[in-house]
Design a protein around this motif. Structure first.
Motif, short mmCIF file in Angstrom:
data_model
loop_
_atom_site.label_atom_id
_atom_site.label_comp_id
_atom_site.label_asym_id
_atom_site.label_seq_id
_atom_site.Cartn_x
_atom_site.Cartn_y
_atom_site.Cartn_z
N PRO A 92 0.85 -1.21 0.00
CA PRO A 92 0.00 0.00 0.00
C PRO A 92 0.88 1.25 0.00
O PRO A 92 1.91 1.29 0.69
CB PRO A 92 -0.77 -0.12 1.33
CG PRO A 92 -0.64 -1.53 1.75
CD PRO A 92 0.64 -2.04 1.19
N ILE A 93 0.45 2.27 -0.75
CA ILE A 93 1.32 3.44 -0.89
C ILE A 93 1.47 4.20 0.43
O ILE A 93 2.47 4.86 0.65
CB ILE A 93 0.88 4.39 -2.04
CG1 ILE A 93 -0.57 4.85 -1.87
CG2 ILE A 93 1.11 3.75 -3.38
CD1 ILE A 93 -0.97 5.93 -2.87
N LYS A 94 0.48 4.07 1.34
CA LYS A 94 0.62 4.76 2.63
C LYS A 94 1.79 4.17 3.42
O LYS A 94 2.57 4.87 4.06
CB LYS A 94 -0.67 4.65 3.44
CG LYS A 94 -0.61 5.52 4.69
CD LYS A 94 -1.84 5.48 5.53
CE LYS A 94 -1.60 6.26 6.81
NZ LYS A 94 -2.68 6.12 7.76
N GLU A 95 1.91 2.83 3.35
CA GLU A 95 3.03 2.16 4.03
C GLU A 95 4.36 2.62 3.46
O GLU A 95 5.31 2.87 4.17
CB GLU A 95 2.92 0.64 3.81
CG GLU A 95 2.29 -0.10 4.96
CD GLU A 95 2.27 -1.62 4.68
OE1 GLU A 95 3.29 -2.15 4.18
OE2 GLU A 95 1.22 -2.23 4.93
N VAL A 96 4.40 2.71 2.12
CA VAL A 96 5.64 3.14 1.46
C VAL A 96 6.00 4.55 1.91
O VAL A 96 7.16 4.85 2.22
CB VAL A 96 5.48 3.09 -0.08
CG1 VAL A 96 6.76 3.56 -0.77
CG2 VAL A 96 5.12 1.69 -0.54
N LEU A 97 4.98 5.44 1.99
CA LEU A 97 5.22 6.83 2.40
C LEU A 97 5.77 6.90 3.82
O LEU A 97 6.78 7.56 4.08
CB LEU A 97 3.92 7.64 2.28
CG LEU A 97 4.01 9.11 2.65
CD1 LEU A 97 4.90 9.86 1.67
CD2 LEU A 97 2.63 9.77 2.69
N THR A 98 5.11 6.23 4.77
CA THR A 98 5.57 6.30 6.17
C THR A 98 6.94 5.67 6.31
O THR A 98 7.79 6.18 7.05
CB THR A 98 4.56 5.61 7.12
OG1 THR A 98 4.31 4.30 6.63
CG2 THR A 98 3.26 6.36 7.21
N ASP A 99 7.19 4.61 5.55
CA ASP A 99 8.47 3.91 5.62
C ASP A 99 9.60 4.80 5.10
O ASP A 99 10.65 4.93 5.74
CB ASP A 99 8.36 2.63 4.79
CG ASP A 99 9.54 1.70 5.02
OD1 ASP A 99 9.99 1.63 6.18
OD2 ASP A 99 10.01 1.07 4.06
N ILE A 100 9.36 5.42 3.96
CA ILE A 100 10.43 6.25 3.35
C ILE A 100 10.70 7.47 4.22
O ILE A 100 11.85 7.89 4.41
CB ILE A 100 10.10 6.65 1.89
CG1 ILE A 100 11.36 7.16 1.16
CG2 ILE A 100 9.05 7.73 1.76
CD1 ILE A 100 12.09 6.10 0.44
N PHE A 101 9.63 8.06 4.81
CA PHE A 101 9.82 9.24 5.66
C PHE A 101 10.59 8.86 6.93
O PHE A 101 11.47 9.59 7.37
CB PHE A 101 8.48 9.89 6.01
CG PHE A 101 8.65 11.12 6.86
CD1 PHE A 101 9.29 12.24 6.37
CD2 PHE A 101 8.17 11.16 8.17
CE1 PHE A 101 9.47 13.38 7.16
CE2 PHE A 101 8.34 12.29 8.95
CZ PHE A 101 8.99 13.39 8.44
N ALA A 102 10.27 7.69 7.50
CA ALA A 102 10.99 7.23 8.71
C ALA A 102 12.48 7.05 8.40
O ALA A 102 13.34 7.45 9.21
CB ALA A 102 10.38 5.91 9.20
N LYS A 103 12.78 6.50 7.22
CA LYS A 103 14.20 6.29 6.85
C LYS A 103 14.91 7.63 6.66
O LYS A 103 16.04 7.82 7.10
CB LYS A 103 14.29 5.47 5.56
CG LYS A 103 14.06 3.97 5.77
CD LYS A 103 14.13 3.22 4.46
CE LYS A 103 13.82 1.73 4.68
NZ LYS A 103 13.52 1.05 3.42
N VAL A 104 14.24 8.54 5.99
CA VAL A 104 14.82 9.87 5.74
C VAL A 104 15.08 10.58 7.06
O VAL A 104 16.13 11.19 7.28
CB VAL A 104 13.87 10.70 4.83
CG1 VAL A 104 14.17 12.17 4.90
CG2 VAL A 104 13.95 10.22 3.39
N LEU A 105 14.11 10.47 7.98
CA LEU A 105 14.22 11.14 9.29
C LEU A 105 15.37 10.55 10.10
O LEU A 105 16.14 11.26 10.75
CB LEU A 105 12.89 10.99 10.04
CG LEU A 105 12.74 11.80 11.33
CD1 LEU A 105 12.94 13.27 11.08
CD2 LEU A 105 11.36 11.57 11.95
#
Length: 987
Positions: free
Chosen positions: A704-717
């Protein structure tokens, strides 16, 4: 005794030796009702009587002091009366006046109407002028006394003057009132500046160091009054600034063709908002460039990054230099930035290894050439880098591979020469021009030249020249076979180059601003109607694919019957427009068994045998056609694409065939990427050994794209900075989920953070992520998400510190960036995105029909009218009047509308009786607005705040400072100055 006037009453009191309180009682009996003491000029009358003799009358002075203490007279009337006394030779009188000023000069206040508060500002300005004149006179007398040998008297009076000046000016409140007065009376401020210069000259010869330093301190305070809003402390304790890093990566990866000025303004905006010291600001830009060089995928992206680092960024710094006052200071800051950069040896060594050269040396040379470094600093930095550089790098450099930085720097003048060549008359020497173009096609020359042109802002004119060339080659009359083949090649090369430019840098680079009535060139027409692009769905049955049937029939016959394409008299543009219908005929014949596979091979060989552009046009239509077919109907269309994609192994091809096929395959791969993914088909395009689409299809499948979004933001942070791959994934998610979904989910992630340092980092990163489409994100954030959080009490808990503070900061940064840039053009990456329409903001926030008439009533009413500045608890018709309405800002603009409504909401929250985290959030929001404010920022977002909000804000302890009031009111407007004066005078 019947008193006739004020003077008589004062004289009677003096004759009968009334005490001060007795005098006050009798005065009230003599003048029981009607005019106030200020209208009767009581303070002036008392001073006039007290100062008649060589020394002041102590009894009458005691009446004045009593009148001041009991507030019979206002401070402004006393200050005005004092400033009218100009006989500075009467020492005792001057000292008495200084004593009176000393009583109240550090606690001035006024609780009357706005006009009275402005009166206090003017009176204080007059008093300051009087004090400076008095100080100058005392200093002159001291000098004369020193020459005559009697210094004591002059020194005492000068000390008293300076003491009173210091006491008056050390109050921030007084300086704020003087700031308003300066804007009200510019001529009086000029007189003060002249007086200050004169005083400086007199005091320069003063032998007493204590008095001289006291005078200098007062002078500094006076000079600081006009700029008291622009003092910000820089963040010296931090060394990393992820926003700048991400912005540079975003520009370098996605917007090489973008204009420099918007980037310069955006960088300056971030520098101001985050108070970044200049050397660290420049250092962060260089760090991001080197990271980009290291992580950019091989091929076109690598060349784009090299051009961005070595051609565009030095030019950006040249433009940035103009924003700083001292040119010498800026070159010193650039030098400091390089000194910091040279300490990051592992980063520089890794970049050197990747680029097969000394990257820093090339960069230093370029900066030296642009005047960003002095010769001495340049030599010193080169020496340092040579010493620090890993010795193994020098030995491992491959002499056979030319480094990209050197190639790019050499490509820049070549672009200029090619543009000059293209300006010549094509009909005179087409063979010479063909030689130039053929040379451009070899190796990576084309990508090098395009990257250099893109980084220096010449790509649009480059494209325009190729469109003109393409247009010139569409017709041929009375030509020989040789001339016809040259014309065919010029058409083909220009067509392929334009397709390549459109796919690599965006189709907006190609499009011209043609005026109505002008004929649109063939290539532009074809690109807009027939060329597949990301997010663009084509209709295979569109009239553009259905030209004149006779032309189609003759083309089908030519392809089917001839052993190869004819060249003489061929109208290539017509062939390109007819090929789609011809392919449909051929496909139908193949599917119905009329043509065998061998015939299809012959036809496809004919299509791609001489000019590759015909194959590109054929595949463009086939891609649109395949989308419309069912799963079992696609085979033959896909097979035809495969046939067209492979090269032709024949002796009878035209010049530069292999070079043209390489570009053709890259174009076809881009065209087919979407449809092949959607139909789960694979077509093997001839490999060049380099990934031509490194940033395509990055999303993990079946997640799901929401999972991808939260995952990528967590990595960036967690990492603390955004890399180019993450930028592309986030851009794809924004494109897929829409602006509201994207913004809302990222804000939810921000509000989950509970550690202060994490929330600050998250804000810096989110701001740079939102730069993917700042305008639309800001509309959603300020128009939907914030109002939703502020008006729903069940969500107030999420606005507590630290996430609440962070959200306030982010909202202000987005608002300021969008407001400062929304009058400019959207960047190419924002134009390119196909977005869902955000709700119509005019219907979302309707403008009241009442507004114009309400505004006119307010503006035509008397300024003394209490309605204008009534307290906000009285939510009357004027409660929404703001500076933006007086500046006649266009309220049909969505951003202006959203800002106006957000400030109305803030105003109502401050005026409501319920306090909570939402009230605290409003305070943080306003504090951040003040913190980010520039001196004299014309058209700040605060102009949308209703005037009535000011008196509510000063009730909040953290906001009750004179500087805050000056910052949040529009001091360009008389009404704004009145509001500010009223709020400050009451503090």
């Amino acid at each position: 005794m019947k008193v006739v006037n004020l003077k008589q009453a004062i004289l009677q009191a003096w004759k009968e030796r009334w005490s001060d309180y007795q005098w006050a009682i009798n005065m009230k009996k003599f003048f029981p009702r009607g005019a106030t003491w200020d209208i009767l000029n009581l303070a002036e009358a008392l001073l006039e009587q007290a100062m008649i003799g060589p020394s002041p009358n102590p009894l009458i002075l005691s009446y004045l002091k009593y009148a001041i203490s009991s507030q019979m007279v206002s401070y402004s009337s006393v200050l005005t009366a004092i400033s009218k006394f100009d006989d500075f030779s009467r020492d005792l009188c001057v000292q008495a006046l200084l004593d009176i000023m000393d009583m109240f000069c550090d606690r001035l206040s006024c609780h009357g109407k706005a006009e009275e508060c402005i009166g206090l500002c003017r009176a204080l300005l007059s008093a300051l002028h009087w004090l400076l004149r008095c100080t100058a006179a005392s200093a002159e007398r001291l000098q004369e006394g020193l020459e005559a040998g009697t210094p004591a008297t002059g020194e005492k009076q000068l000390a008293l003057c300076l003491q009173c000046l210091e006491k008056t000016l050390s109050s921030t409140k007084n300086r704020a009132l003087l700031h308003i007065a300066k804007l009200e009376e510019a001529s009086s401020w000029t007189a003060i500046e002249h007086c200050l210069l004169k005083l400086g000259e007199i005091l320069a010869n003063l032998s007493n160091p204590q008095l001289r330093s006291q005078a200098e301190q007062c002078g500094t305070l006076i000079r600081s009054i006009p700029t008291m809003l622009s003092v910000h402390s820089e963040q010296l304790h931090r060394t990393g600034f992820p926003t700048i890093h991400a912005l540079i990566l975003l520009e370098g990866t996605m917007n090489l063709t973008g204009e420099m000025q918007p980037l310069v303004e955006q960088l300056m905006m971030v520098k101001r908002m985050q108070h970044i010291p200049t050397p660290l600001f420049v250092l962060e830009i260089w760090k991001a460039c080197f990271v980009g060089l290291i992580e950019s995928p091989e091929g076109t992206q690598e060349l784009k990054w090299t051009a961005f680092t070595y051609l565009k960024i030095p030019q950006v710094l040249v433009k940035l230099k103009k924003y700083f006052h001292g040119e010498k200071d800026f070159t010193e800051d650039v030098n400091s930035a390089f000194e910091f950069l040279l300490k990051l040896t592992p980063l520089l060594d890794k970049a050197d290894q990747r680029c097969n050269c000394d990257c820093t040396n090339f960069l230093l040379q370029e900066c030296n050439k642009q005047g960003l470094l002095s010769e001495a600093n340049f030599a010193s930095l080169v020496g340092k880098r040579t010493t620090d550089r890993d010795p193994q790098l020098k030995s491992s450099e491959n002499a056979n591979i030319q480094p990209n930085p050197g190639l790019i720097l050499r490509a820049e003048p070549t672009v200029t020469n090619i543009l000059k060549t293209m300006d010549a008359d094509h009909s005179k020497s087409p063979e010479g021009l063909l030689g130039v173009l053929g040379h451009m096609l070899s190796g990576k020359s084309l990508d090098l030249l395009l990257a250099a042109a893109a980084a220096t802002g010449k790509l649009k004119s480059f494209a325009r020249k190729f469109i003109n060339l393409n247009e010139f080659t569409t017709h041929g009359s009375g030509e020989s076979t040789k001339t016809a083949s040259v014309r065919a090649l010029l058409f083909d090369i220009s067509f392929l180059m334009l397709c390549h430019v459109a796919q690599t840098y965006g189709s907006e680079v190609i499009l011209s601003e043609t005026s109505s009535g002008e004929e649109v060139p063939f290539f532009e027409t074809w690109m807009q109607t027939c060329m597949p692009e990301e997010g663009k769905i084509l209709n295979p049955d569109h009239p553009c694919f259905r030209p004149d049937s006779t032309k189609v029939e003759s083309l089908v016959a030519l392809l089917n019957n001839s052993s190869e394409m004819k060249l003489v008299q061929m109208k290539w543009h017509e062939a390109c427009l007819s090929i789609s219908a011809a392919i449909l005929e051929i496909l139908n014949a193949w599917e119905n068994g009329v043509l065998a596979f061998e015939s299809i091979q012959k036809i496809t060989d004919n299509i791609k045998g001489k000019v590759c552009s015909l194959a590109v046009c054929a595949v463009a239509w086939l891609v649109a056609h395949v989308r419309m077919l069912g799963l079992d109907e696609r085979e033959k269309s896909l097979q035809m694409i495969r046939q067209l994609a492979g090269p032709l192994y024949s002796e009878n091809t035209l010049q530069f065939y292999n070079e043209r096929v390489v570009i053709m395959n890259s174009i076809l791969e881009h065209m087919c990427a979407d449809v092949l993914q959607q139909t789960a088909t694979q077509i093997k395009f001839p490999s060049t050994g380099v990934d031509t689409m490194p940033y395509w299809n990055l999303l993990p499948p079946k997640r799901p794209i929401k999972e991808v979004l939260t995952d990528i933001f967590a990595k960036v942070l967690e990492r603390g900075w955004v890399d180019s791959r993450s930028i592309h994934i986030l851009d794809t998610l924004l494109h897929m989920g829409g602006v509201y979904w994207f913004c809302n989910n990222l804000i939810k992630e921000l509000l989950k953070e509970t550690r202060k340092e994490h929330t600050l980092r998250a804000v810096q990163l989110l701001y740079s992520i939102f730069c993917l489409d700042m305008q639309q994100v800001t509309l959603v954030l300020l128009g939907h998400i914030l109002p939703g959080l502020l008006t729903d009490s069940s969500k107030w808990h999420s606005l507590m510190d630290p996430p609440g503070t962070a959200l306030a900061k982010l909202a202000v940064w987005c608002a300021l960036s969008s407001y400062s840039s929304h009058k400019g053009q959207a960047s190419s990456r924002q134009k390119k995105r196909h977005r869902e329409d955000i709700e119509d903001y005019i219907s979302l926030f309707p403008v009241e029909d009442m507004q114009p008439s309400k505004l006119m009533r307010l503006l035509s009413s008397n300024e003394d009218d209490a309605n204008i500045l009534s307290s906000p608890t009285d939510r009357s018709m004027n409660s929404s009047l703001s500076a933006s309405q007086l500046h006649t800002v266009n309220m049909r603009d969505p951003l202006n509308r959203v800002l106006a409504n957000l400030f109305l909401l803030i105003s109502s929250i401050l005026g409501s009786r319920t306090a909570g985290p939402h009230t605290q959030f409003v305070q943080w929001f306003m504090e951040e607005c003040v913190d980010c404010l520039e001196q004299d920022s014309r058209g700040s977002i605060l102009q949308f705040m209703p005037f009535t909000t000011v008196s509510e804000l000063v009730k909040v302890s953290a906001m009750s400072s004179p500087k805050v009031v000056l910052a949040i009111t529009d001091l360009r407007l008389p009404l704004g100055r009145q509001v500010a004066a009223k709020a400050i005078a009451a503090l």
